[in-house]
Enzyme design. Structure first.
Site, PDB file in Angstrom:
ATOM      1  N   HIS A  84      39.381 -71.068 -86.788  1.00 57.14           N
ATOM      2  CA  HIS A  84      37.960 -70.896 -87.049  1.00 57.14           C
ATOM      3  C   HIS A  84      37.484 -69.448 -87.037  1.00 57.14           C
ATOM      4  O   HIS A  84      36.353 -69.170 -86.729  1.00 57.14           O
ATOM      5  CB  HIS A  84      37.131 -71.768 -86.096  1.00 57.14           C
ATOM      6  CG  HIS A  84      37.483 -73.207 -86.207  1.00 57.14           C
ATOM      7  ND1 HIS A  84      37.312 -74.085 -85.169  1.00 57.14           N
ATOM      8  CD2 HIS A  84      38.038 -73.929 -87.214  1.00 57.14           C
ATOM      9  CE1 HIS A  84      37.723 -75.274 -85.528  1.00 57.14           C
ATOM     10  NE2 HIS A  84      38.179 -75.203 -86.774  1.00 57.14           N
ATOM     11  N   TYR A  86      38.141 -66.943 -85.152  1.00 63.56           N
ATOM     12  CA  TYR A  86      38.047 -66.142 -83.937  1.00 63.56           C
ATOM     13  C   TYR A  86      39.191 -65.126 -83.994  1.00 63.56           C
ATOM     14  O   TYR A  86      40.002 -65.136 -84.925  1.00 63.56           O
ATOM     15  CB  TYR A  86      38.118 -67.037 -82.706  1.00 63.56           C
ATOM     16  CG  TYR A  86      36.907 -67.947 -82.600  1.00 63.56           C
ATOM     17  CD1 TYR A  86      35.659 -67.424 -82.282  1.00 63.56           C
ATOM     18  CD2 TYR A  86      37.010 -69.309 -82.857  1.00 63.56           C
ATOM     19  CE1 TYR A  86      34.537 -68.248 -82.213  1.00 63.56           C
ATOM     20  CE2 TYR A  86      35.895 -70.134 -82.789  1.00 63.56           C
ATOM     21  CZ  TYR A  86      34.664 -69.591 -82.466  1.00 63.56           C
ATOM     22  OH  TYR A  86      33.566 -70.395 -82.398  1.00 63.56           O
TER      23      TYR A  86
END
Length: 187
Positions: A84, A86
């Site tokens: 995602h 990060y």
């Protein structure tokens, strides 16, 4: 509980570095692996926010420390989050980053491999390591992991399969959680 559910649930601590979404003091303070025009069209992030190789090396040890603390706190395992977009996920697509954490597959996967290596001493019969990994980011090359080069956002699972193979061998992961996309950009 075993009595209520018929099984004993596992409690896993998810360890993540929020990267470009970091707000350690309540306001955005992004830490990025590289500048990305897809994310920074309207609000470019300063090159000063690009994490250095030395800072990444220091973070690897902190992931190891987090694993030891999670084990002491009674967790069943630790998940090194690599999805995602990060920081750990972004490093997987750092094709154009120079240095030890960018470019070739070995370099782009170095951080997650080293984090799991640092966490490994905490692993035993009662505590395990795992990871949640994006199989495909859904961004075109060179901004996305798990996509075919020069083919838009067409999925290519060759690299994620190779990564899982390496992680299972090096860190003995009993399970891996697979996801795709980015909930902030292309859910």
């Amino acid at each position: 509980s075993m009595k209520k559910n018929g099984f004993a649930p596992l409690v896993i601590m998810q360890a993540t570095h929020s990267g470009r979404y970091a707000k350690p003091n309540g306001v955005p303070e992004p830490v990025i692996a590289y500048q990305n025009p897809l994310f920074e069209k309207t609000k470019p992030i300063s090159p000063a926010s690009i994490i250095t190789d030395d800072e990444l090396k220091a973070l690897e040890e902190l992931y190891g420390r987090a694993a030891r603390l999670a084990e002491q706190a009674g967790f069943d395992g630790i998940d090194i989050k690599a999805c995602h977009r990060y920081l750990v996920s972004e490093l997987l697509s750092a094709y154009e980053r120079s240095g030890e954490y960018g470019g070739c597959f070995e370099n782009r996967t170095r951080f997650i491999r080293n984090c799991l290596r640092a966490a490994k001493p905490a692993a035993d019969q009662n505590f395990f390591l795992t990871s949640r990994i994006n199989a495909c980011d859904g961004f075109p090359y060179p901004w996305g992991f798990g996509v075919e080069k020069d083919e838009g956002i067409r999925e290519d699972y060759t690299q994620v399969n190779a990564l899982i193979g390496v992680l299972k061998q090096e860190a003995e992961l009993p399970i891996v959680n697979i996801t795709v996309g980015n909930p902030y950009f292309n859910p």
